[in-house]
Design a protein around this motif. Structure first.
Motif, PDB file in Angstrom:
ATOM      1  N   SER A  75      26.909  40.057  10.338  1.00 48.65           N
ATOM      2  CA  SER A  75      25.849  40.603   9.484  1.00 48.65           C
ATOM      3  C   SER A  75      24.454  40.179   9.916  1.00 48.65           C
ATOM      4  CB  SER A  75      26.073  40.164   8.033  1.00 48.65           C
ATOM      5  OG  SER A  75      27.261  40.711   7.517  1.00 48.65           O
ATOM      6  N   HIS A  76      24.289  38.983  10.437  1.00 48.79           N
ATOM      7  CA  HIS A  76      22.964  38.467  10.759  1.00 48.79           C
ATOM      8  C   HIS A  76      22.566  38.682  12.215  1.00 48.79           C
ATOM      9  CE1 HIS A  76      22.868  36.694   6.796  1.00 48.79           C
ATOM     10  NE2 HIS A  76      24.020  36.080   7.037  1.00 48.79           N
ATOM     11  N   ALA A  77      23.401  39.397  12.977  1.00 50.85           N
ATOM     12  CA  ALA A  77      23.085  39.634  14.388  1.00 50.85           C
ATOM     13  C   ALA A  77      22.000  40.691  14.529  1.00 50.85           C
ATOM     14  CB  ALA A  77      24.335  40.070  15.138  1.00 50.85           C
ATOM     15  N   ALA A  78      21.095  40.475  15.495  1.00 46.25           N
ATOM     16  CA  ALA A  78      19.994  41.417  15.729  1.00 46.25           C
ATOM     17  C   ALA A  78      20.054  42.035  17.112  1.00 46.25           C
ATOM     18  CB  ALA A  78      18.654  40.702  15.541  1.00 46.25           C
ATOM     19  N   SER A  79      21.074  41.661  17.909  1.00 43.22           N
ATOM     20  CA  SER A  79      21.183  42.188  19.268  1.00 43.22           C
ATOM     21  C   SER A  79      22.607  41.984  19.759  1.00 43.22           C
ATOM     22  CB  SER A  79      20.209  41.477  20.211  1.00 43.22           C
ATOM     23  OG  SER A  79      20.582  40.113  20.360  1.00 43.22           O
ATOM     24  N   ASN A  80      22.920  42.580  20.913  1.00 40.92           N
ATOM     25  CA  ASN A  80      24.234  42.375  21.518  1.00 40.92           C
ATOM     26  C   ASN A  80      24.472  40.895  21.819  1.00 40.92           C
ATOM     27  OD1 ASN A  80      24.857  45.082  21.434  1.00 40.92           O
ATOM     28  ND2 ASN A  80      24.282  45.475  23.560  1.00 40.92           N
ATOM     29  N   GLN A  81      23.427  40.212  22.312  1.00 48.30           N
ATOM     30  CA  GLN A  81      23.576  38.796  22.632  1.00 48.30           C
ATOM     31  C   GLN A  81      23.833  37.975  21.376  1.00 48.30           C
ATOM     32  OE1 GLN A  81      23.716  37.317  25.833  1.00 48.30           O
ATOM     33  NE2 GLN A  81      24.574  35.793  24.437  1.00 48.30           N
ATOM     34  N   ASP A 110      34.549  47.029  12.100  1.00 48.05           N
ATOM     35  CA  ASP A 110      34.753  47.320  10.684  1.00 48.05           C
ATOM     36  C   ASP A 110      33.482  46.936   9.901  1.00 48.05           C
ATOM     37  OD1 ASP A 110      36.109  48.179   8.426  1.00 48.05           O
ATOM     38  OD2 ASP A 110      36.997  46.215   8.033  1.00 48.05           O
ATOM     39  N   THR A 111      32.333  47.187  10.522  1.00 45.92           N
ATOM     40  CA  THR A 111      31.063  46.907   9.849  1.00 45.92           C
ATOM     41  C   THR A 111      30.665  48.098   8.978  1.00 45.92           C
ATOM     42  OG1 THR A 111      29.801  47.797  11.713  1.00 45.92           O
ATOM     43  CG2 THR A 111      30.281  45.437  11.735  1.00 45.92           C
ATOM     44  N   HIS A 112      29.672  47.903   8.125  1.00 48.41           N
ATOM     45  CA  HIS A 112      29.160  48.982   7.295  1.00 48.41           C
ATOM     46  C   HIS A 112      27.645  48.871   7.232  1.00 48.41           C
ATOM     47  CE1 HIS A 112      29.891  45.499   4.635  1.00 48.41           C
ATOM     48  NE2 HIS A 112      28.774  45.870   4.028  1.00 48.41           N
TER      49      HIS A 112
END
Length: 372
Positions: free
Chosen positions: A252-258, A314-316
């Protein structure tokens, strides 16, 4: 005291077809090495018996070179006595490699397709067993053994003690196991370690020594058995070179692929351990993501330092619940009531209500149907 190693369901020749070709070849070689490591373990422990209850090979007609490699490897661990009961994959049909008795080393004992035993009077032991002669065995092969006081009675058998009522793989009901009067029943067919007792008989699956897919998770290995004064004990020893694991990761808190890759790596380290890079993973990515976040999940595996990973998403989409609750609509009214319920719920119930809010909004938007 008698010592033995129990190892089963190696499935030599397994193709690992669900992996990329290059990795599948590595796994095939590793599987053979794991088998050899199991033999070396038995040799270094100076055991009396190596018990192999079936499915040494993945099919009934293994390659001749593979068969010879196995024969040579078993000969190398003499004087360890190798007790083999063929399973449903490598069954002993007419013409089978198991029936080529003159080609197997002298320290190898192969059970015929009926219940019988080999005597080892110097050890005061009888080893009982039977081989599959076809892919299916509808009637149990297990039979009561001779009552010989002072003799250790060990059974070696491929079969189903898990679901015996409707099994076509040598059903082994509790009554039959208890009635066998064996001290120990070494079983193959179930690819995970399992131990239980029926009557005075301990029956045990060592599981596969190396995983074959994501239906065989965690550490795999063999059992070191010790029989002293009629009391058997089993000690698990890991053999597998790689583990199959399923892990769910909230991004949920990711802002990029890395960011996603870092979150996954941290989760794997916490869940599996520092050596996770050797293993194979089926990852499920969960959580909520803003629509404008620059993440492309298919690019993430290249950023992970693992032997193999497959990812299910399985994100939304992230939802502004406060804004949605202000709408004069059915979905707005639903959101408002759910937020109120969440605010007033105890901490133990809040996750359940939050999930209900999420699924309810997805249902309103057509993301969930009756089929789900």
């Amino acid at each position: 005291m008698i010592k033995a190693v129990q190892m089963s369901d190696i499935h030599l020749g397994f193709q690992y077809n669900r992996l990329p070709a290059e990795l599948a070849e590595i796994r095939r070689q590793e599987l053979m090495q794991t088998f050899r490591n199991g033999l070396k373990f038995a040799q270094t422990q100076q055991v009396d018996f190596l018990l192999l209850p079936g499915d040494i090979f993945d099919g009934p007609k293994p390659e001749r070179s593979l068969v010879q490699d196995v024969r040579d490897a078993l000969a190398d661990i003499a004087p360890v006595r190798v007790m083999i009961a063929a399973g449903n994959h490598d069954y002993a049909y007419p013409g089978s490699v198991w029936l080529e008795k003159d080609k197997w080393p002298e320290n190898v004992y192969i059970f015929p397709p009926y219940w019988t035993h080999f005597d080892f009077p110097g050890l005061h032991a009888q080893i009982w067993g039977a081989s599959f002669s076809a892919p299916y065995q509808y009637v149990t092969l297990l039979q009561p053994v001779d009552d010989k006081p002072g003799e250790l009675q060990i059974g070696v058998l491929h079969g189903d003690a898990y679901t015996p009522d409707h099994s076509v793989y040598n059903p082994l009901p509790q009554a039959a196991i208890a009635g066998s009067k064996l001290n120990w029943l070494a079983l193959g067919h179930i690819h995970k370690e399992y131990q239980d007792v029926a009557g005075d008989t301990a029956y045990v699956y060592a599981g596969a020594p190396e995983g074959h897919g994501f239906d065989e998770l965690g550490e795999k290995g063999v059992l070191l058995l010790t029989f002293a004064d009629g009391q058997p004990t089993a000690e698990f020893h890991r053999l597998c070179q790689r583990r199959y694991e399923k892990v769910s990761v909230d991004i949920s808190h990711a802002a990029s692929n890395q960011d996603v890759a870092t979150t996954i790596s941290n989760a794997l380290q916490q869940t599996v351990g520092d050596d996770y890079s050797h293993d194979l993973f089926e990852l499920t990515l969960t959580g909520s993501l803003a629509p404008d976040v620059p993440i492309k999940v298919t690019d993430v595996p290249a950023l992970l330092h693992t032997f193999y990973v497959q990812i299910q998403e399985d994100t939304h989409p992230a939802v502004n619940y406060a804004a949605l609750a202000q709408e004069d609509t059915l979905i707005g009214n639903f959101t408002q009531k759910m937020l109120h319920a969440i605010d007033n719920a105890d901490e133990a119930k809040k996750p359940q209500l939050q999930a209900a809010l999420q699924y309810g909004i997805e249902a309103f938007k057509g993301g969930i149907t009756n089929e789900d």
